[in-house]
Design a protein around this motif. Structure first.
Motif, PDB file in Angstrom:
ATOM      1  N   ASN A 180       0.873  -1.254  -0.125  1.00 24.82           N
ATOM      2  CA  ASN A 180       0.023  -0.111  -0.117  1.00 24.82           C
ATOM      3  C   ASN A 180       1.044   1.231   0.120  1.00 24.82           C
ATOM      4  O   ASN A 180       0.606   2.304   0.727  1.00 24.82           O
ATOM      5  N   ASN A 219      -3.194   8.030   0.675  1.00 28.17           N
ATOM      6  CA  ASN A 219      -4.194   7.307  -0.064  1.00 28.17           C
ATOM      7  C   ASN A 219      -4.781   8.088  -1.191  1.00 28.17           C
ATOM      8  O   ASN A 219      -4.580   9.337  -1.541  1.00 28.17           O
ATOM      9  N   THR A 220      -5.290   7.095  -1.894  1.00 27.72           N
ATOM     10  CA  THR A 220      -5.816   7.815  -3.342  1.00 27.72           C
ATOM     11  C   THR A 220      -6.671   9.071  -3.383  1.00 27.72           C
ATOM     12  O   THR A 220      -6.718  10.006  -4.130  1.00 27.72           O
ATOM     13  N   ASP A 247     -12.104   0.696  -8.018  1.00 23.50           N
ATOM     14  CA  ASP A 247     -12.215   0.217  -6.714  1.00 23.50           C
ATOM     15  C   ASP A 247     -12.073  -1.214  -6.351  1.00 23.50           C
ATOM     16  O   ASP A 247     -11.787  -1.964  -7.577  1.00 23.50           O
ATOM     17  N   GLU A 248     -11.862  -1.754  -5.492  1.00 18.18           N
ATOM     18  CA  GLU A 248     -11.583  -3.294  -5.154  1.00 18.18           C
ATOM     19  C   GLU A 248     -12.839  -4.176  -5.707  1.00 18.18           C
ATOM     20  O   GLU A 248     -12.674  -5.252  -6.136  1.00 18.18           O
ATOM     21  N   SER A 279     -13.558   4.553  -4.853  1.00 16.59           N
ATOM     22  CA  SER A 279     -12.309   4.692  -4.249  1.00 16.59           C
ATOM     23  C   SER A 279     -11.191   4.025  -5.061  1.00 16.59           C
ATOM     24  O   SER A 279     -11.051   3.000  -4.669  1.00 16.59           O
ATOM     25  N   SER A 313      -8.254   1.592  -6.053  1.00 19.74           N
ATOM     26  CA  SER A 313      -7.281   0.879  -5.226  1.00 19.74           C
ATOM     27  C   SER A 313      -5.870   0.956  -5.465  1.00 19.74           C
ATOM     28  O   SER A 313      -5.073   0.793  -4.906  1.00 19.74           O
ATOM     29  N   HIS A 314      -5.545   1.738  -6.367  1.00 21.49           N
ATOM     30  CA  HIS A 314      -4.339   1.638  -7.099  1.00 21.49           C
ATOM     31  C   HIS A 314      -3.820   2.845  -7.699  1.00 21.49           C
ATOM     32  O   HIS A 314      -4.697   3.414  -8.428  1.00 21.49           O
ATOM     33  N   ASP A 326      -6.659  -4.635 -10.571  1.00 21.36           N
ATOM     34  CA  ASP A 326      -7.940  -3.914 -10.906  1.00 21.36           C
ATOM     35  C   ASP A 326      -7.419  -3.036 -12.222  1.00 21.36           C
ATOM     36  O   ASP A 326      -6.236  -2.644 -12.633  1.00 21.36           O
TER      37      ASP A 326
END
Length: 189
Positions: free
Chosen positions: A66, A89-90, A121-122, A129, A131-132, A180
């Motif tokens: 992360n 965070n993103t 997102d996931e 949001s 994930s990456h 993703d």
């Protein structure tokens, strides 16, 4: 007569000031493209990639898991964009990029080297949001938008490589982990 001379002088000085200020206004689109070029050129140097990766891990208390936002934030700091070291965070990095004049774009066919990409997102939602996040470098094959060369923190999933091939418009696995697909990118305009 003196008043007329003063008025002419004031008008001349004002005109010069206006012309000068118009010439020094930054061309934000050119500025955005210059940032992309700088980011791309910086990441093409392996030692720079390693330095950014190691600094991201350090900022994340020694963990490589992360660290994608730490990686992007450190990369931007190295390229003269002010990003707080607490950015982790993103959602934070997206908000900060918007404040700095970056705009979201969803058409991956318009990606340019140095663009900052975000995944779904996931759950695969485009509006969730991300994930990456990672930096787009170039397409593996021109005209094929499934895979691209990118730079990110996920070297552990790509045989120790920071610069590696990643899925873009498809869902794929790397080292047993689902990756993703692309949701949008941000570029300074």
């Amino acid at each position: 007569m003196r008043k007329m001379g003063l008025i002419v002088i004031v008008l001349v000085i004002t005109s010069i000031a206006i012309i000068f200020s118009n010439n020094i206004k930054p061309d934000t689109q050119a500025e955005g493209l210059a940032l992309n070029t700088n980011v791309y050129d910086f990441l093409m140097i392996k030692s720079n990639r390693i330095d950014i990766y190691e600094e991201a891990i350090k900022l994340n208390q020694g963990s490589s898991q992360n660290t994608c936002v730490y990686f992007i934030a450190q990369l931007l700091r190295e390229n003269n964009l002010k990003v707080p070291t607490e950015t982790s965070n993103t959602e934070q990095i997206i908000s900060l990029l918007k404040e700095k004049g970056f705009e979201k774009q969803k058409d991956y066919k318009k990606l340019m080297p140095g663009d900052i990409c975000f995944t779904t997102d996931e759950s695969g939602n485009q509006s969730g949001s991300p994930s990456h996040t990672y930096i787009f470098m170039k397409w593996v094959k021109d005209g094929n938008y499934d895979y691209a060369y990118i730079c990110d923190n996920q070297a552990k999933d790509y045989e120790g490589k920071i610069y590696h091939i990643r899925n873009i418009n498809v869902i794929a696995k790397a080292n047993g982990f689902d990756k993703d697909k692309f949701a949008f990118f941000m570029r300074k305009n």
